[in-house]
Motif scaffolding. Structure first.
Motif, short mmCIF file in Angstrom:
data_model
loop_
_atom_site.label_atom_id
_atom_site.label_comp_id
_atom_site.label_asym_id
_atom_site.label_seq_id
_atom_site.Cartn_x
_atom_site.Cartn_y
_atom_site.Cartn_z
N ALA A 163 149.28 -9.22 40.06
CA ALA A 163 148.53 -10.48 40.06
C ALA A 163 147.13 -10.28 40.65
O ALA A 163 146.14 -10.77 40.12
N ALA B 12 144.68 -8.21 38.37
CA ALA B 12 144.07 -8.96 37.27
C ALA B 12 142.82 -9.71 37.72
O ALA B 12 142.05 -10.19 36.90
N ARG B 13 142.65 -9.79 39.04
CA ARG B 13 141.50 -10.53 39.58
C ARG B 13 140.55 -9.61 40.34
O ARG B 13 139.76 -10.06 41.16
N SER C 245 141.33 -11.68 30.57
CA SER C 245 141.30 -12.76 31.57
C SER C 245 142.53 -12.65 32.46
O SER C 245 143.58 -12.14 32.01
N PRO C 246 142.44 -13.14 33.70
CA PRO C 246 143.61 -13.08 34.59
C PRO C 246 144.85 -13.73 33.98
O PRO C 246 145.96 -13.24 34.15
N SER C 247 144.66 -14.83 33.23
CA SER C 247 145.84 -15.50 32.66
C SER C 247 146.49 -14.64 31.57
O SER C 247 147.72 -14.63 31.44
N SER C 248 145.67 -13.88 30.82
CA SER C 248 146.24 -12.98 29.81
C SER C 248 147.03 -11.85 30.48
O SER C 248 148.09 -11.44 30.01
N ASP D 213 148.44 -12.04 33.40
CA ASP D 213 149.67 -12.66 33.93
C ASP D 213 150.71 -12.81 32.83
O ASP D 213 151.91 -12.62 33.06
N LEU D 214 150.23 -13.16 31.63
CA LEU D 214 151.14 -13.34 30.49
C LEU D 214 151.79 -12.00 30.11
O LEU D 214 152.99 -11.95 29.81
N TYR E 151 152.34 -9.55 32.14
CA TYR E 151 153.32 -9.26 33.19
C TYR E 151 154.62 -10.06 32.93
O TYR E 151 155.71 -9.50 32.98
#
Lengths: 299, 159
Positions: A45, A48-49, A69-72, A74-75, A77
């Motif tokens: 997590a 990604a940032r 992007s961090p959300s991608s 996270d997805l 993961y």
């Protein structure tokens, strides 16, 4: 499906194995992945940032010019985690298996793109990709509850080829490491142990300066170059001789035991954890893991 | 046999996949003969431990200074996540790019919040590159032969 007996290298590749052996490898490798990935959830997590300028893509991540992007991330993961759970359970393996292998490859490539190549992950990913496309859920799985699958599961080459391939991949990785040492700047003189001693020393120095704990055995052995020479000779023999493990099962087990012990030696002398290797799971395809698993279940 | 329990059920496909996988794993061996070698993932030529190591070594790391000038090594986890080697690589990259201040600031902020023990007295954080002689270091002489400071930041604690 062909029933004629294979010849030549095909005989090696298409050796028969019980469905439960491949299934046991699926469960063990998947459970290990789950443990490995879950324990690092905060790290993934944060990664990604991280500062984007530190991104140096390797492997499949090389298709990216910049971090996703961090959300991608996270997805990715979450996909890896979910598909690993399905893989361990043997649920819809035809789909969850390939997703497990590919998502693990992408996740670990992305992780390595921020730091360095963690070579201990290579074999795990290659084994995961193999198990992901093989019929590894015909036994000991949710899928295997159907009557047709139970009838099919037995001893067959379709359960043997992935195991043979995993073993082939394993020995090749060691062989490559041996060749790299001989073709490196030191050539055969790598076997004198001086270089290995310096590697251990540099590793210990870095650990101390960066606030970690250097392996005390490595520092204690520093004055004894003869010890390092025997370690260097042993590891070179093990690496260059790795393909011999494919000749017969007894040799394979002997080699696997020594490779396993070498990694524990590296851990005690250098404090380096080749986690998949130290767990012994890398060498499980050389053995009969279904017996251990059945023993555990039957206890 | 058709049942579709896996992507690969066919003998020819199994052979083709196996040959392709083994060839792909073996292919990076060619890097050994190249002038500019390039490692990859998960297909690697496994160069670890094969490099020549010199007697003197440079290491980029974090140092904390107290008001009395006392020197403390700051653990890597104050600078980032993912383990020692990951943070070490990141510090190297930042130092090489002249951006070590980014890491320095982050460490100073973290120390201000949760620096305990001897690090609780650190007033300045530095990112340095120390040069060490291996033999003397492991003989007990822990001081660097030389040191270059890339960045320094104060630790601003709120009372």
């Amino acid at each position: 499906m062909s029933t004629r007996s294979p010849r030549g290298w095909g005989r090696y590749l298409l050796a028969e194995a019980p469905a439960t052996r491949l299934a046991a490898l699926r469960i063990l490798t998947g459970a290990w992945t789950l443990h490995y990935v879950w324990r690092r959830r905060r790290m993934f997590a944060r990664l990604a940032r991280t500062e984007p300028s530190l991104f140096r893509p390797v492997g499949p991540a090389r298709v990216l010019r910049r971090p996703v992007s961090p959300s991608s991330a996270d997805l990715l993961y979450a996909t890896t985690l979910a598909s690993t759970v399905a893989f361990v359970a043997g649920f819809r393996h035809r789909y969850s298996g390939p997703v497990y292998g590919c998502s693990l490859l992408c996740l670990l490539s992305y992780r390595n793109s921020w730091s360095m190549i963690f070579h201990n992950d290579n074999a795990l990913v290659l084994h995961a990709l193999t198990l992901g496309v093989a019929p590894a859920a015909d036994a000991l799985s949710v899928d295997a509850r159907s009557a047709e699958r139970v009838r099919r599961a037995g001893t067959h080459w379709r359960y043997g080829w992935p195991i043979q391939l995993m073993n082939g991949v394993t020995v090749l990785t060691y062989f490559l490491a041996g060749v790299a040492k001989l073709k490196g700047p030191l050539g055969l003189s790598w076997a004198t142990g001086e270089s290995l001693r310096s590697q251990v020393a540099v590793d210990g120095l870095r650990k101390e300066l960066l606030g970690s704990r250097a392996a005390p055995l490595g520092a204690r052995l520093y004055p004894h170059v003869a010890v390092y020479q025997s370690l260097a000779l042993g590891s070179l023999a093990l690496e260059l001789g790795a393909p011999l493990a494919l000749v017969n099962r007894r040799l394979a087990r002997f080699w696997a035991l020594n490779a396993f012990l070498m990694h524990w030696g590296i851990f005690f002398v250098m404090g380096i954890r080749f986690r998949y290797q130290l767990s012994g799971l890398l060498y499980a395809p050389f053995l009969e893991p279904e017996r251990a698993l059945q023993g555990l279940v039957g206890r | 046999m058709t049942g579709g329990s896996a992507l690969i059920e066919d003998e020819r496909l199994a052979k083709a996949f196996s040959v392709a996988m083994l060839a792909a794993v073996l292919l990076p061996i060619t890097q050994n003969w190249r002038r500019h070698k390039r490692d990859g993932f998960p297909l690697s030529y496994y160069p670890m431990f094969s490099d020549r190591r010199r007697e003197k070594v440079n290491v980029v790391h974090l140092v904390g200074l107290t008001a009395d000038g006392e020197r403390h090594l700051i653990p890597y986890h104050y600078a980032g996540t993912g383990g020692l080697n990951q943070v070490r690589r990141q510090l190297n990259r930042l130092a090489d790019r002249g951006a070590a201040g980014v890491a320095c600031e982050a460490v100073a902020r973290r120390l201000a919040v949760d620096g305990g023990g001897p690090l609780g007295h650190v007033v300045t954080v530095q990112v340095v590159r120390g040069r060490y002689r291996l033999a003397t270091y492991f003989d007990g002489a822990k001081e660097p032969l030389s040191e270059r400071v890339f960045a320094a930041r104060p630790v601003e604690r709120t009372p």
